[in-house]
Structures are given as C-alpha cells and as structure tokens.
Design an enzyme around this catalytic site. Structure first.
Site, PDB file in Angstrom:
ATOM      1  N   HIS A 114      41.581  34.962  31.637  1.00 44.46           N
ATOM      2  CA  HIS A 114      40.625  36.048  31.868  1.00 44.46           C
ATOM      3  C   HIS A 114      41.244  37.089  32.793  1.00 44.46           C
ATOM      4  CE1 HIS A 114      39.414  34.803  36.063  1.00 44.46           C
ATOM      5  NE2 HIS A 114      39.901  33.666  35.620  1.00 44.46           N
ATOM      6  N   HIS A 116      41.152  41.781  33.689  1.00 44.14           N
ATOM      7  CA  HIS A 116      40.769  43.142  33.286  1.00 44.14           C
ATOM      8  C   HIS A 116      41.901  43.795  32.496  1.00 44.14           C
ATOM      9  CE1 HIS A 116      37.200  42.734  35.612  1.00 44.14           C
ATOM     10  NE2 HIS A 116      37.778  42.836  36.784  1.00 44.14           N
TER      11      HIS A 116
END
Length: 329
Positions: A114, A116
């Site tokens: 995970h 951005h």
C-alpha cells in the site's frame, strides 16, 4: 542384404529406446524442478500480491490497519511503499525495480502493498502474473476539505507531527472566498490521475482523456474499488472475494478500535456557498463524474453479491455449478 536390413531395424529401435529414456529422464527432472518450485509457492493463492494504491484522505489508513491486524493470523506480508515526498509518479527505473520486486520477491508472498502511488500497468513490463489492484475513493469535495484541514491541524494518528500548513488558521470557506490556492479547483484533480496512472496526460488538469483512461482502468484493472462512505461494505466484499487475506476483516472493522482512526482534527464542514463555487468548475464536474462512475460500479457489484435482511447484510451463497460434464467415465 536381408541381414543388413535387420541390423538397421535394430539400430533404429535402439536409438528410439535411447531417445525415449532420455525424454523420460528429462520429464522426471522437470517434475522434480516443478515440485521444488511448487514447494516454494505451495499453491497459486500463496503467490497473490495485492496493491492498494491509496488516494490520500479517503480513509485509507483505517482500511490499511485492518490489513496490518490480520496479516499475522492470515499469514501474509504487508508492505508500505514510501515514496520520496509522497510523489505518486515513479521514475522509469523505479517502475522497473518495483515491478521486479513485487513479482519476484518470493519471501514476501503473499503480499499486500500500500502507498500513495498512481496506477502502474505491470503488463508493459512483460510479467506473466499481474498483482490484484484495489482502491477506495471519496466524494471529491469532502476529500479536499479533509486534506485542507489535515495540512493545517494534522490528525489524531500522529498528533505530534508538524504538518506543512501548521499555524494557518484560515478556514476552508475563507480560503474559497479569497480564491486561495489550497482550495482551488485544481486541487480536486487527484483521484482521476491516481487511477489514470503514469502517463503525462493523466496529470494534465481537466484532461478528458485522463478521465476516460481512469474509468477504463477502474473497470479493467481493479478487482474492487470501494467508497469511503461505505467502507464496511467494501471490507465485507473483500473478505468474501479474497478470504486468503481478509478472513475476519468485517468483524474486525465492526468491533475494532482502530477502524475509525485518523479523524482530522478541527474540521469545519464547508458552507453551501463554498460547495456551490467549487461545483461550478469543470474540474469538479470531471472528478465528480469519475466518483459517481466508481460509486455506481461498486453498488452494482454489491447488489449482485449481498442481500439485506433485518438491517443486516449477508453474502449470497454460490449461485453456479457445473453439469453435463462429458465424456462420462
């Protein structure tokens, strides 16, 4: 002459036998090799990699914490992709490194990554098995308001951390009426490029092509995309589809202390006027179109997977089976 013909036949047979033996040996070796590689990845489920390329301020931390809480019990690895300055676009050489790591890092499989990072298409790098992409998106204005206050006040997750705009006491409404840059419509352009990916045009604010590409990727490249407003349903659908990772997730989400983590401190909801002003912009219209598209798709998937009874959701049982299986033994 007869004899020599007979000898030839014997020769041929001997060669053929030898060849058969060679092939059999080769098969046995292949079999052993396959068995060894099968041992490292005991089955295809253990070879799975999920990538959750989180959009900032969409409840991604709450969701990621569920993955962290379950990884020990469900036996998989969770890795955070930390990019310098949170830059969602990777250099070409980093893309190659990342794809190689994700694909070949055996010790870390199964894995849940995970971070951005905007969508990255693994097929362009010639990999045989792509990761499973998932994501969550949020109403664009609510997301922007949340981000605006987050930069000023931080949140209750890491309260001591100084944020970029700390000390700026201006409310979101004041920012909008003053035409400030932190609440400008351009700042809404984020969910589209995150789904659109690593192409120049994705980051051209207001690009129609980027919107279409984002929709295309959402439908073709993502297994499931949820919405912040209906996170519990998203968690439930994931548990049903990927129990290898998410067994126990729904229960954890309902009862967990961590699931509603990271409330942005000091958040004032914007006035109708501020919202109306943002909604006049072409950028909002596009981001909102993408959001509505994602929402409709999520609701479609949900409608075909769950039923509601006495206010409780439950998953539909398997609705297909195999028949007319031929030839009969």
């Amino acid at each position: 002459p007869m004899e020599s013909g007979g000898e030839k036949t014997v020769d041929k047979r001997a060669i053929a036998r030898h060849e058969v033996r060679e092939i059999e040996q080769r098969h046995t070796q292949d079999g052993l090799r396959d068995r060894d590689s099968a041992a490292t990845v005991s089955n295809s489920e253990d070879d799975v990699v999920i990538i959750y390329n989180r959009v900032p301020k969409t409840a991604s931390t709450s969701f990621t914490n569920i993955a962290y809480d379950l990884c020990g019990k469900n036996h998989y690895h969770v890795l955070h992709i930390n990019t310098t300055k949170n830059n969602p676009v990777m250099s070409l050489q980093d893309q190659v490194r990342f794809v190689k790591n994700v694909t070949e890092w055996r010790e870390m499989k199964p894995a849940f990554y995970h971070g951005h990072v905007s969508f990255l298409d693994f097929t362009k790098f010639g990999v045989k098995r792509k990761p499973i992409y998932i994501n969550v998106i949020r109403d664009p204005i609510e997301r922007l308001v949340s981000y605006y206050y987050f930069l000023r006040f931080g949140d209750d997750y890491r309260p001591g951390l100084r944020r970029r705009k700390q000390g700026d006491k201006k409310t979101f409404d004041e920012c909008v009426s003053a035409g400030g840059s932190d609440c400008a419509p351009e700042k809404l352009w984020l969910q589209i490029p995150f789904f659109c990916g690593h192409y120049s045009e994705c980051w051209n604010v207001g690009s129609q092509w980027a919107l279409e590409q984002a929709k295309y990727n959402l439908v073709n490249e993502y297994m499931l995309v949820g919405v912040t407003e209906e996170l519990e349903d998203f968690v439930m659908m994931l548990e049903a589809a990927l129990p290898r990772f998410f067994k126990g997730a729904t229960e954890l989400y309902k009862t967990g202390k961590k699931s509603h983590l990271r409330k942005t401190s000091e958040k004032k909801p914007p006035t109708k006027e501020s919202i109306a002003k943002l909604q006049q912009s072409a950028i909002w219209k596009m981001e909102n179109e993408f959001y509505e598209f994602a929402l409709e798709q999520f609701q479609f998937v949900r409608a075909h997977a769950v039923r509601e009874k006495d206010g409780e959701l439950y998953l539909l049982a398997q609705n297909f089976f195999y028949e007319k299986i031929y030839p009969k033994n």
